[in-house]
Design an enzyme around this catalytic site. Structure first.
Site, PDB file in Angstrom:
ATOM      1  N   SER A  65      -0.810  38.349  15.458  1.00 33.39           N
ATOM      2  CA  SER A  65       0.251  37.532  14.944  1.00 33.39           C
ATOM      3  C   SER A  65       1.310  36.816  15.481  1.00 33.39           C
ATOM      4  O   SER A  65       1.507  37.239  16.556  1.00 33.39           O
ATOM      5  CB  SER A  65       1.240  38.819  13.866  1.00 33.39           C
ATOM      6  OG  SER A  65       2.206  38.186  13.368  1.00 33.39           O
ATOM      7  N   GLU A  84       4.155  36.934  15.174  1.00 32.75           N
ATOM      8  CA  GLU A  84       5.314  37.703  15.421  1.00 32.75           C
ATOM      9  C   GLU A  84       5.348  38.343  16.712  1.00 32.75           C
ATOM     10  O   GLU A  84       6.411  38.784  17.212  1.00 32.75           O
ATOM     11  CB  GLU A  84       5.401  38.852  14.450  1.00 32.75           C
ATOM     12  CG  GLU A  84       5.950  38.641  13.006  1.00 32.75           C
ATOM     13  CD  GLU A  84       7.357  38.395  13.136  1.00 32.75           C
ATOM     14  OE1 GLU A  84       8.472  39.221  13.357  1.00 32.75           O
ATOM     15  OE2 GLU A  84       7.539  37.185  12.326  1.00 32.75           O
ATOM     16  N   TYR A 121       6.542  46.453  13.972  1.00 24.17           N
ATOM     17  CA  TYR A 121       5.409  45.767  13.472  1.00 24.17           C
ATOM     18  C   TYR A 121       4.723  44.756  14.831  1.00 24.17           C
ATOM     19  O   TYR A 121       3.774  45.061  15.198  1.00 24.17           O
ATOM     20  CB  TYR A 121       5.608  44.850  12.492  1.00 24.17           C
ATOM     21  CG  TYR A 121       4.532  43.798  12.121  1.00 24.17           C
ATOM     22  CD1 TYR A 121       3.536  44.382  11.476  1.00 24.17           C
ATOM     23  CD2 TYR A 121       4.714  42.532  12.348  1.00 24.17           C
ATOM     24  CE1 TYR A 121       2.314  43.334  11.035  1.00 24.17           C
ATOM     25  CE2 TYR A 121       3.461  41.857  11.936  1.00 24.17           C
ATOM     26  CZ  TYR A 121       2.432  42.072  11.538  1.00 24.17           C
ATOM     27  OH  TYR A 121       1.342  41.160  11.324  1.00 24.17           O
TER      28      TYR A 121
HETATM   29  P1  NAP Z   1      -1.656  42.255   3.360  1.00 27.44           P
HETATM   30  O1  NAP Z   1      -1.807  41.627   2.225  1.00 27.44           O
HETATM   31  O2  NAP Z   1      -0.254  43.255   3.539  1.00 27.44           O
HETATM   32  O3  NAP Z   1      -2.689  43.166   4.055  1.00 27.44           O
HETATM   33  C1  NAP Z   1      -2.546  44.295   4.611  1.00 27.44           C
HETATM   34  C2  NAP Z   1      -3.871  45.455   4.253  1.00 27.44           C
HETATM   35  O4  NAP Z   1      -3.758  46.323   5.120  1.00 27.44           O
HETATM   36  C3  NAP Z   1      -3.739  45.900   2.749  1.00 27.44           C
HETATM   37  O5  NAP Z   1      -4.805  45.623   2.075  1.00 27.44           O
HETATM   38  C4  NAP Z   1      -3.185  47.228   3.029  1.00 27.44           C
HETATM   39  O6  NAP Z   1      -3.904  48.097   1.888  1.00 27.44           O
HETATM   40  C5  NAP Z   1      -3.811  47.823   4.288  1.00 27.44           C
HETATM   41  N1  NAP Z   1      -3.437  48.708   5.135  1.00 27.44           N
HETATM   42  C6  NAP Z   1      -2.403  49.121   5.185  1.00 27.44           C
HETATM   43  N2  NAP Z   1      -2.149  50.357   5.873  1.00 27.44           N
HETATM   44  C7  NAP Z   1      -3.447  50.782   5.960  1.00 27.44           C
HETATM   45  C8  NAP Z   1      -3.803  51.990   6.455  1.00 27.44           C
HETATM   46  N3  NAP Z   1      -3.409  53.049   6.768  1.00 27.44           N
HETATM   47  N4  NAP Z   1      -5.394  51.938   6.349  1.00 27.44           N
HETATM   48  C9  NAP Z   1      -5.983  50.890   5.962  1.00 27.44           C
HETATM   49  N5  NAP Z   1      -5.555  49.856   5.394  1.00 27.44           N
HETATM   50  C10 NAP Z   1      -4.254  49.749   5.493  1.00 27.44           C
HETATM   51  O7  NAP Z   1      -1.334  41.390   4.496  1.00 27.44           O
HETATM   52  P2  NAP Z   1      -2.328  39.917   4.744  1.00 27.44           P
HETATM   53  O8  NAP Z   1      -1.311  38.736   4.482  1.00 27.44           O
HETATM   54  O9  NAP Z   1      -3.530  40.159   4.004  1.00 27.44           O
HETATM   55  O10 NAP Z   1      -2.612  40.033   6.314  1.00 27.44           O
HETATM   56  C11 NAP Z   1      -3.765  40.625   6.862  1.00 27.44           C
HETATM   57  C12 NAP Z   1      -3.568  40.988   8.177  1.00 27.44           C
HETATM   58  O11 NAP Z   1      -3.134  39.872   9.106  1.00 27.44           O
HETATM   59  C13 NAP Z   1      -2.697  42.085   8.476  1.00 27.44           C
HETATM   60  O12 NAP Z   1      -3.131  42.863   9.597  1.00 27.44           O
HETATM   61  C14 NAP Z   1      -1.207  41.318   9.078  1.00 27.44           C
HETATM   62  O13 NAP Z   1      -0.530  42.161   9.697  1.00 27.44           O
HETATM   63  C15 NAP Z   1      -2.088  40.197   9.848  1.00 27.44           C
HETATM   64  N6  NAP Z   1      -1.249  38.983   9.608  1.00 27.44           N
HETATM   65  C16 NAP Z   1      -0.939  38.534   8.661  1.00 27.44           C
HETATM   66  C17 NAP Z   1      -0.125  37.116   8.414  1.00 27.44           C
HETATM   67  C18 NAP Z   1       0.340  36.641   7.499  1.00 27.44           C
HETATM   68  O14 NAP Z   1       1.008  35.483   7.521  1.00 27.44           O
HETATM   69  N7  NAP Z   1      -0.493  36.893   6.105  1.00 27.44           N
HETATM   70  C19 NAP Z   1      -0.097  36.421   9.837  1.00 27.44           C
HETATM   71  C20 NAP Z   1      -0.541  37.069  10.855  1.00 27.44           C
HETATM   72  C21 NAP Z   1      -1.190  38.207  10.918  1.00 27.44           C
HETATM   73  P3  NAP Z   1      -3.317  48.096   0.407  1.00 27.44           P
HETATM   74  O15 NAP Z   1      -3.785  46.770  -0.155  1.00 27.44           O
HETATM   75  O16 NAP Z   1      -4.040  49.307  -0.110  1.00 27.44           O
HETATM   76  O17 NAP Z   1      -1.891  48.202   0.452  1.00 27.44           O
HETATM   77  O1  F7E Z   2       9.878  36.639   6.177  1.00 28.14           O
HETATM   78  C1  F7E Z   2      13.289  35.689   6.050  1.00 28.14           C
HETATM   79  C2  F7E Z   2      13.201  36.772   6.825  1.00 28.14           C
HETATM   80  O2  F7E Z   2       8.721  38.762   5.381  1.00 28.14           O
HETATM   81  C3  F7E Z   2      10.035  35.333   6.829  1.00 28.14           C
HETATM   82  C4  F7E Z   2       4.126  38.982   7.652  1.00 28.14           C
HETATM   83  O3  F7E Z   2       2.887  38.197   7.159  1.00 28.14           O
HETATM   84  O4  F7E Z   2       4.290  36.705   8.900  1.00 28.14           O
HETATM   85  C5  F7E Z   2       4.882  37.856   8.042  1.00 28.14           C
HETATM   86  O5  F7E Z   2       6.063  38.234   8.583  1.00 28.14           O
HETATM   87  C6  F7E Z   2      11.390  35.023   6.927  1.00 28.14           C
HETATM   88  C7  F7E Z   2      12.064  36.040   7.867  1.00 28.14           C
HETATM   89  O6  F7E Z   2       7.503  37.148   6.649  1.00 28.14           O
HETATM   90  C8  F7E Z   2      14.131  37.022   2.789  1.00 28.14           C
HETATM   91  O7  F7E Z   2      14.310  37.521   7.620  1.00 28.14           O
HETATM   92  C9  F7E Z   2      15.165  35.791   4.089  1.00 28.14           C
HETATM   93  O8  F7E Z   2      12.974  35.560   8.934  1.00 28.14           O
HETATM   94  O9  F7E Z   2       8.115  36.310   4.652  1.00 28.14           O
HETATM   95  P1  F7E Z   2       8.634  37.291   5.617  1.00 28.14           P
HETATM   96  P2  F7E Z   2       7.379  37.340   8.393  1.00 28.14           P
HETATM   97  O10 F7E Z   2       8.504  38.380   8.603  1.00 28.14           O
HETATM   98  O11 F7E Z   2       7.611  36.296   9.178  1.00 28.14           O
HETATM   99  C10 F7E Z   2       3.866  37.148  10.089  1.00 28.14           C
HETATM  100  C11 F7E Z   2       3.088  36.129  10.801  1.00 28.14           C
HETATM  101  C12 F7E Z   2       3.064  38.334  10.160  1.00 28.14           C
HETATM  102  O12 F7E Z   2       2.343  38.761  11.087  1.00 28.14           O
HETATM  103  C13 F7E Z   2       3.497  39.481   9.125  1.00 28.14           C
HETATM  104  O13 F7E Z   2       2.581  40.459   8.903  1.00 28.14           O
HETATM  105  O14 F7E Z   2      12.023  35.131   5.809  1.00 28.14           O
HETATM  106  N1  F7E Z   2      14.091  36.063   4.848  1.00 28.14           N
HETATM  107  N2  F7E Z   2      15.289  36.256   3.094  1.00 28.14           N
HETATM  108  C14 F7E Z   2      13.322  36.988   3.947  1.00 28.14           C
HETATM  109  N3  F7E Z   2      12.185  37.532   4.034  1.00 28.14           N
HETATM  110  C15 F7E Z   2      11.945  38.523   3.096  1.00 28.14           C
HETATM  111  N4  F7E Z   2      10.660  39.310   3.235  1.00 28.14           N
HETATM  112  N5  F7E Z   2      12.740  38.703   1.898  1.00 28.14           N
HETATM  113  C16 F7E Z   2      13.721  38.038   1.729  1.00 28.14           C
HETATM  114  O15 F7E Z   2      14.405  38.366   0.672  1.00 28.14           O
END
Ligand code: NAP
Ligand code: F7E
Length: 330
Positions: free
Chosen positions: A128, A130, A152
């Protein structure tokens, strides 16, 4: 080709399984037991592909290493995509132990099971943006330094480095996809983009009056999840296992995203958005902007969806959901 997706019920699980099924793969997906139905995203795929035995689901959890090992041995997949994580950054401050366990021990269990399999299995780790920490406004690529700012992000750095160690030590085809934020109508409702577009739909339909957000000034490089899973697959087809950044190369603030979303339905965001300390994080990632030149040049990958198209897709979808919700309430 057989793929195992851990876990299939999240946002990326849906888009990746759809892509692989359309490519003719047999897809094996892990799901977690839940007290309520948690397969809503993949239900259309289940009704289409389960009867043909192209999609198979298994209860498991990344923390249950015996089940992970048994499933790898039973399925003998060609490719494993590890998408499992407690993926909410703010929640990771509240549940640091659980987040870290899934993101570290969970990933090692999977790497060990893949390494010890008699089959040569390719492994994808969901790294990620992050991990970078966003301390300044530099363009981030595969060589940029990691400065994680949350439990995270630390767990993702651990898994990233461990994936490299297994690749180098055991000659495994193990890749890290360093993906910048990617969103969609299937995005979890507590991530900021979906929280905004859901509220826009509901405010437009008169079901909701205000939207409370946290830090409006953070910059993110937001793309469309459907484009990014294509990149994951391309990384697994490349001749050598490497690490890859996927990003759009454009970054806007949370405030700009919210403005665009309200404007898409003819509303002014200032009339509806309020802020609260409740949604501020103990430590914030201020600025993320990705450089995916390597993926563009070597994988021929590029994001197809602009930020304005992404806003439009998400707002339209949430507006339709709000209309249905409004009708049910009447
Ligand atoms: P998501 O919708 O939150 O999916 C994460 C999945 O992980 C969910 O299906 C969840 O299961 C599963 N999980 C949580 N705890 C677990 C455990 N103990 N054992 C097995 N599975 C578990 O996130 P996403 O956006 O699809 O992201 C997919 C992956 O890419 C994640 O690893 C995330 O950290 C990473 N990532 C996401 C982004 C982004 O912007 N979306 C960017 C960079 C990296 P449940 O469905 O049962 O809750
Ligand atoms: O926050 C700000 C918050 O929670 C984005 C995950 O998929 O992307 C995701 O992480 C920004 C942050 O995503 C609210 O403070 C303001 O600066 O949508 P987010 P994230 O933290 O960038 C990365 C790449 C991953 O890997 C992660 O798994 O938005 N923000 N107001 C807020 N964020 C949330 N959630 N809720 C608010 O009300």
């Amino acid at each position: 080709m057989k793929a195992l997706i851990t876990v299939i019920t999240g946002q990326d699980g849906y888009y990746l399984s759809k892509l692989l099924l359309e490519k003719g793969y047999e897809v094996h997906g892990l799901i977690r037991r839940s007290s309520s139905f948690n397969t809503s995203r993949i239900e259309p795929l289940m009704s289409k592909y389960e009867s043909e035995n192209k999609l198979k689901l298994y209860y498991s959890d990344l923390l249950d290493s015996s089940s992970i090992t048994s499933l790898i041995n039973l399925i003998e997949p060609d490719e494993v995509y590890n998408l499992a994580a407690q993926s909410h950054v703010a929640v990771s401050f509240k549940n640091p132990l659980y987040t870290s366990q899934v993101g570290t021990i969970g990933v090692i269990s999977l790497l060990e099971a893949v390494k010890n399999s008699s089959k040569n299995i390719k492994f994808y780790q969901a790294s990620s943006s992050e991990m970078y920490g966003g301390e300044d406004d530099s363009l981030l690529n595969e060589e940029s330094q990691f400065t994680p700012k949350s439990p995270y992000a630390v767990s993702k750095v651990f898994a990233h480095e461990m994936t490299k160690i297994y690749r180098e030590s055991y000659d495994m085809f193990a890749v890290n996809g360093i993906l910048f934020n990617h969103e969609s109508p299937h995005r979890g409702e507590t991530f900021v983009t979906r929280k905004v577009t859901k509220a826009v739909g509901r405010i437009k339909q008169g079901i909701q009056t205000k939207l409370t957000l946290g830090n409006l000034n953070a910059f993110r490089d937001w793309g469309f999840a459907g484009d990014y899973v294509e990149g994951m697959w391309l990384m697994m087809q490349h001749s050598s296992p490497e690490d890859w950044v996927l990003a759009t190369g454009e970054s806007i603030t949370v405030k700009e995203f919210a403005k665009k979303s309200f404007e898409a339905v003819g509303l002014n965001f200032e009339d509806f958005v309020i802020t609260s300390e409740r949604y501020l994080r103990p430590n914030e990632v201020d600025f993320l902007l990705g450089d995916s030149t390597k993926a563009r040049e070597k994988l021929d990958w590029s994001p197809k969806t602009s930020i304005d198209e992404l806003v439009s897709i998400m707002v339209d979808s949430d507006l339709n959901l709000a209309k249905k919700d409004g009708k049910q309430k009447r």
